[in-house]
Design a protein around this motif. Structure first.
Motif, PDB file in Angstrom:
ATOM      1  N   MET A 189       3.214   7.076   3.112  1.00  9.65           N
ATOM      2  CA  MET A 189       3.645   6.085   4.043  1.00  9.65           C
ATOM      3  C   MET A 189       4.089   4.478   2.903  1.00  9.65           C
ATOM      4  N   ASP A 190       4.432   4.017   3.199  1.00 12.21           N
ATOM      5  CA  ASP A 190       4.823   2.282   2.335  1.00 12.21           C
ATOM      6  C   ASP A 190       4.378   1.594   3.611  1.00 12.21           C
ATOM      7  N   ALA A 191       3.395   0.440   3.689  1.00 14.46           N
ATOM      8  CA  ALA A 191       2.812  -0.708   3.919  1.00 14.46           C
ATOM      9  C   ALA A 191       3.244  -2.117   3.360  1.00 14.46           C
ATOM     10  N   GLY A 245      -6.358  -2.932   3.797  1.00 15.76           N
ATOM     11  CA  GLY A 245      -5.110  -1.778   3.073  1.00 15.76           C
ATOM     12  C   GLY A 245      -6.280  -1.107   1.542  1.00 15.76           C
ATOM     13  N   LEU A 246      -7.527  -1.731   1.435  1.00 15.94           N
ATOM     14  CA  LEU A 246      -8.196  -0.981   0.499  1.00 15.94           C
ATOM     15  C   LEU A 246      -8.517  -0.008   1.421  1.00 15.94           C
ATOM     16  N   PHE A 247      -8.289   0.528   2.189  1.00 15.64           N
ATOM     17  CA  PHE A 247      -9.344   1.631   2.511  1.00 15.64           C
ATOM     18  C   PHE A 247      -8.282   2.740   3.506  1.00 15.64           C
ATOM     19  N   MET A 248      -6.963   2.292   3.466  1.00 11.55           N
ATOM     20  CA  MET A 248      -6.014   3.377   3.707  1.00 11.55           C
ATOM     21  C   MET A 248      -5.482   4.588   3.087  1.00 11.55           C
ATOM     22  N   GLU A 249      -6.046   4.351   2.133  1.00 13.91           N
ATOM     23  CA  GLU A 249      -5.801   5.747   1.322  1.00 13.91           C
ATOM     24  C   GLU A 249      -7.092   6.684   1.604  1.00 13.91           C
ATOM     25  N   GLY A 250      -7.832   6.176   2.484  1.00 10.11           N
ATOM     26  CA  GLY A 250      -8.867   7.150   2.679  1.00 10.11           C
ATOM     27  C   GLY A 250      -8.281   7.777   4.523  1.00 10.11           C
ATOM     28  N   MET A 251      -8.088   6.585   5.116  1.00  7.42           N
ATOM     29  CA  MET A 251      -7.585   7.072   6.505  1.00  7.42           C
ATOM     30  C   MET A 251      -6.585   7.234   6.759  1.00  7.42           C
ATOM     31  N   ILE A 252      -5.684   7.083   6.060  1.00  5.90           N
ATOM     32  CA  ILE A 252      -4.111   7.494   6.354  1.00  5.90           C
ATOM     33  C   ILE A 252      -3.978   9.123   5.780  1.00  5.90           C
ATOM     34  N   GLY A 253      -4.936   9.305   4.069  1.00 10.45           N
ATOM     35  CA  GLY A 253      -4.702  10.218   2.979  1.00 10.45           C
ATOM     36  C   GLY A 253      -5.112  11.586   4.039  1.00 10.45           C
ATOM     37  N   THR A 273       6.649   2.510   6.657  1.00 14.94           N
ATOM     38  CA  THR A 273       7.654   3.428   6.341  1.00 14.94           C
ATOM     39  C   THR A 273       7.052   4.739   6.317  1.00 14.94           C
ATOM     40  N   GLN A 274       6.984   5.662   6.723  1.00 17.08           N
ATOM     41  CA  GLN A 274       7.004   6.768   6.126  1.00 17.08           C
ATOM     42  C   GLN A 274       8.116   8.436   6.100  1.00 17.08           C
ATOM     43  N   ALA A 275       7.747   8.742   5.275  1.00 18.39           N
ATOM     44  CA  ALA A 275       8.775  10.456   4.048  1.00 18.39           C
ATOM     45  C   ALA A 275       8.052  11.466   4.239  1.00 18.39           C
ATOM     46  N   ILE A 276       8.684  12.743   5.185  1.00 21.31           N
ATOM     47  CA  ILE A 276       8.279  13.913   4.271  1.00 21.31           C
ATOM     48  C   ILE A 276       9.780  14.133   3.438  1.00 21.31           C
ATOM     49  N   VAL A 277       8.571  14.504   1.986  1.00 19.23           N
ATOM     50  CA  VAL A 277       9.871  14.673   0.897  1.00 19.23           C
ATOM     51  C   VAL A 277       9.788  16.511   0.395  1.00 19.23           C
ATOM     52  N   VAL A 278      10.939  17.271   0.574  1.00 21.86           N
ATOM     53  CA  VAL A 278      10.440  18.761   0.283  1.00 21.86           C
ATOM     54  C   VAL A 278      11.689  19.354  -0.244  1.00 21.86           C
ATOM     55  N   LYS A 279      10.758  20.610  -1.750  1.00 26.97           N
ATOM     56  CA  LYS A 279      11.731  20.444  -2.671  1.00 26.97           C
ATOM     57  C   LYS A 279      11.215  22.164  -3.153  1.00 26.97           C
ATOM     58  N   PRO A 280      11.940  22.859  -3.316  1.00 28.00           N
ATOM     59  CA  PRO A 280      11.386  25.305  -2.958  1.00 28.00           C
ATOM     60  C   PRO A 280      10.610  24.784  -4.418  1.00 28.00           C
ATOM     61  N   ALA A 281       9.557  26.337  -3.732  1.00 28.46           N
ATOM     62  CA  ALA A 281       8.767  26.574  -4.839  1.00 28.46           C
ATOM     63  C   ALA A 281       8.531  27.492  -5.595  1.00 28.46           C
ATOM     64  N   ALA A 282       7.589  28.262  -6.510  1.00 29.41           N
ATOM     65  CA  ALA A 282       7.517  29.648  -6.064  1.00 29.41           C
ATOM     66  C   ALA A 282       6.692  29.896  -5.074  1.00 29.41           C
ATOM     67  N   GLU A 283       5.691  30.008  -4.747  1.00 31.06           N
ATOM     68  CA  GLU A 283       4.789  29.791  -3.451  1.00 31.06           C
ATOM     69  C   GLU A 283       6.045  29.335  -1.823  1.00 31.06           C
ATOM     70  N   GLY A 284       6.731  28.843  -2.765  1.00 30.24           N
ATOM     71  CA  GLY A 284       7.673  29.142  -0.872  1.00 30.24           C
ATOM     72  C   GLY A 284       7.945  27.491  -0.813  1.00 30.24           C
ATOM     73  N   VAL A 285       7.902  25.921  -0.429  1.00 27.23           N
ATOM     74  CA  VAL A 285       7.747  24.750  -0.673  1.00 27.23           C
ATOM     75  C   VAL A 285       6.908  23.841  -0.623  1.00 27.23           C
ATOM     76  N   GLN A 286       7.216  22.906  -1.098  1.00 30.35           N
ATOM     77  CA  GLN A 286       6.737  21.583  -2.272  1.00 30.35           C
ATOM     78  C   GLN A 286       6.398  20.397  -1.177  1.00 30.35           C
ATOM     79  N   VAL A 287       5.255  20.288  -0.304  1.00 33.36           N
ATOM     80  CA  VAL A 287       5.942  19.064   1.172  1.00 33.36           C
ATOM     81  C   VAL A 287       5.396  17.911   0.644  1.00 33.36           C
ATOM     82  N   VAL A 292       0.957  -1.077   0.212  1.00 37.05           N
ATOM     83  CA  VAL A 292       0.216   0.007   0.287  1.00 37.05           C
ATOM     84  C   VAL A 292       0.938   0.990   0.047  1.00 37.05           C
ATOM     85  N   HIS A 293       0.413   2.042  -0.744  1.00 36.20           N
ATOM     86  CA  HIS A 293       1.095   3.076  -0.993  1.00 36.20           C
ATOM     87  C   HIS A 293       0.203   4.465  -0.619  1.00 36.20           C
ATOM     88  N   VAL A 294       0.629   5.335   0.509  1.00 38.73           N
ATOM     89  CA  VAL A 294      -0.712   6.687   0.321  1.00 38.73           C
ATOM     90  C   VAL A 294       0.273   7.754   0.102  1.00 38.73           C
TER      91      VAL A 294
END
Length: 169
Positions: A133-135, A147-155, A115-129, A28-30
């Motif tokens: 999550m991968d499970a 796993g079918l419900f993870m997108e809605g719950m974790i999202g 596992t979860q990750a926070i990835v950042v990159k500069p954007a014109a408005e400031g920062v894109q984050v 599952v990836h969200v």
């Protein structure tokens, strides 16, 4: 119809249901992405810190009674916390930090080790984050159905956390 026919029918349905659930995705990836004012450095500084993470932790928003206990260094790899609340208990540890991301290993015991990750990159408005999550739901048929419900719950949780993060920067 005999009792044996009924039991065989029930057993057949149960076997088909179990086998069918194993056809569901194992992995599952969200992820959610938001852009807001701030810098990548400011986001990563909060994300890689025990106390910094608590400033935007979405689970504290939905569970103010969530118990948090820090361990390890204040920030960086190995920085982590134990949690116990209405959505479960476990640990979260900063597992890796790069120039543009922080990755967490989460251990919720029998509920899994995503596992979860926070990835950042500069954007014109400031920062894109991007918060993801991968499970691995394994071979557990109940886990695969969940796993079918993870997108809605974790999202929704990630959306709350990104809003909290924007306010904390």
């Amino acid at each position: 119809m005999t009792i044996w026919t009924i039991l065989a029918g029930i057993g057949g349905v149960a076997a088909l249901t179990t086998a069918g659930s194993l056809l569901l995705p194992r992995h599952v990836h969200v992820e959610r992405t938001a852009t807001f004012q701030g810098t990548p450095e400011a986001v990563l500084s909060l994300a890689a810190s025990n106390t910094g993470y608590q400033r935007f932790n979405p689970y504290l928003t939905v569970d103010p009674a969530l118990q948090i206990s820090h361990f390890g260094p204040d920030a960086g790899v190995g920085s982590g916390f134990a949690f116990d609340g209405k959505d479960g208990k476990g640990t979260q540890v900063v597992a890796a930090i790069t120039d543009n991301s922080v990755r967490y290993d989460i251990d919720m015991g029998p509920m899994g080790k995503p596992t979860q990750a926070i990835v950042v990159k500069p954007a014109a408005e400031g920062v894109q984050v991007t918060w993801s999550m991968d499970a691995d739901m394994g071979f557990n048929p109940v886990g695969r159905v969940m796993g079918l419900f993870m997108e809605g719950m974790i999202g929704k949780t990630f959306e709350q956390g990104l809003g909290n993060l924007a306010a904390a920067i």
